[in-house]
Write a protein that holds these residues in place. Structure first.
Motif, PDB file in Angstrom:
ATOM      1  N   PHE A  28       0.688  -1.116   0.012  1.00  0.00           N
ATOM      2  CA  PHE A  28       0.069   0.002  -0.044  1.00  0.00           C
ATOM      3  C   PHE A  28       0.869   1.363  -0.098  1.00  0.00           C
ATOM      4  O   PHE A  28       0.395   2.249   0.486  1.00  0.00           O
ATOM      5  N   ASN A  31      -0.779   4.186  -1.878  1.00  0.00           N
ATOM      6  CA  ASN A  31      -2.251   4.642  -1.482  1.00  0.00           C
ATOM      7  C   ASN A  31      -2.113   5.437  -0.286  1.00  0.00           C
ATOM      8  O   ASN A  31      -1.500   5.363   0.522  1.00  0.00           O
ATOM      9  N   LYS A  52       0.304   9.415  -0.021  1.00  0.00           N
ATOM     10  CA  LYS A  52       1.451   8.343  -0.325  1.00  0.00           C
ATOM     11  C   LYS A  52       2.576   8.425   0.356  1.00  0.00           C
ATOM     12  O   LYS A  52       3.363   7.443   0.953  1.00  0.00           O
ATOM     13  N   ALA A  97      -7.692   1.949   2.833  1.00  0.00           N
ATOM     14  CA  ALA A  97      -6.659   2.382   1.964  1.00  0.00           C
ATOM     15  C   ALA A  97      -7.396   2.784   0.689  1.00  0.00           C
ATOM     16  O   ALA A  97      -8.539   2.151   0.273  1.00  0.00           O
ATOM     17  N   ARG A  98      -6.921   3.898  -0.001  1.00  0.00           N
ATOM     18  CA  ARG A  98      -7.824   4.343  -1.167  1.00  0.00           C
ATOM     19  C   ARG A  98      -7.135   3.625  -2.522  1.00  0.00           C
ATOM     20  O   ARG A  98      -6.132   3.056  -2.441  1.00  0.00           O
ATOM     21  N   SER A  99      -7.893   3.725  -3.644  1.00  0.00           N
ATOM     22  CA  SER A  99      -7.248   3.063  -4.690  1.00  0.00           C
ATOM     23  C   SER A  99      -5.794   3.818  -5.108  1.00  0.00           C
ATOM     24  O   SER A  99      -5.870   5.038  -4.738  1.00  0.00           O
ATOM     25  N   PRO A 100      -4.912   3.160  -5.680  1.00  0.00           N
ATOM     26  CA  PRO A 100      -3.766   3.743  -5.799  1.00  0.00           C
ATOM     27  C   PRO A 100      -3.692   5.046  -6.789  1.00  0.00           C
ATOM     28  O   PRO A 100      -2.854   5.785  -6.398  1.00  0.00           O
ATOM     29  N   TYR A 112     -12.780   4.772   0.577  1.00  0.00           N
ATOM     30  CA  TYR A 112     -11.715   3.888   0.579  1.00  0.00           C
ATOM     31  C   TYR A 112     -12.206   2.511   0.176  1.00  0.00           C
ATOM     32  O   TYR A 112     -12.896   1.862   0.380  1.00  0.00           O
TER      33      TYR A 112
END
Length: 125
Positions: A28, A31, A52, A97-100, A112
């Motif tokens: 992650f 992310n 990030k 976590a959010r999408s990359p 998220y």
């Protein structure tokens, strides 16, 4: 893909705890990561988020300088250092976590994509 929060427990008012969020199954590092909490009978609320690279952070209004979010990309972990805990901080704390591809430090749980298991924090008066 799993996110697992740990470090919760019972603490007296005014005390401190450090929560950790570990990822397995994937990295992650790219992310935005967030912390949320849900107290009994209440809606889930935003606690903190970190970018990030760790350079940007965002906190819920109730935090008021008591909590610090940080990340260790080498270890693929995110931490939430909590001090000055109050009984109203009692809740299950979750990491997510959010999408990359997304860089915004969102405050909504629904934004998220990856959501982990929580850890219970109980603050006694």
């Amino acid at each position: 893909v799993q996110l697992q929060a740990s470090g919760g427990g019972l603490v007296q008012a005014g005390g401190s705890l450090i929560l950790s969020c570990a990822a397995s199954g994937r990295t992650f590092r790219n992310n935005v990561m967030g912390w949320f909490r849900q107290a009994p009978g209440k809606e889930r609320e935003f606690v903190a988020a970190i970018s990030k690279d760790g350079a940007a952070t965002s906190y819920g209004d109730f935090v008021k300088g008591r909590f610090t979010v940080a990340r260790d990309s080498a270890q693929n972990t995110v931490s939430l250092q909590m001090s000055g805990l109050k009984p109203e901080d009692t809740a299950v704390y979750y990491c997510a976590a959010r999408s990359p591809a997304i860089t915004v430090l969102a405050r909504a749980w629904s934004q998220y994509a990856f959501r982990g298991q929580g850890t219970l924090v109980t603050v006694s008066s």
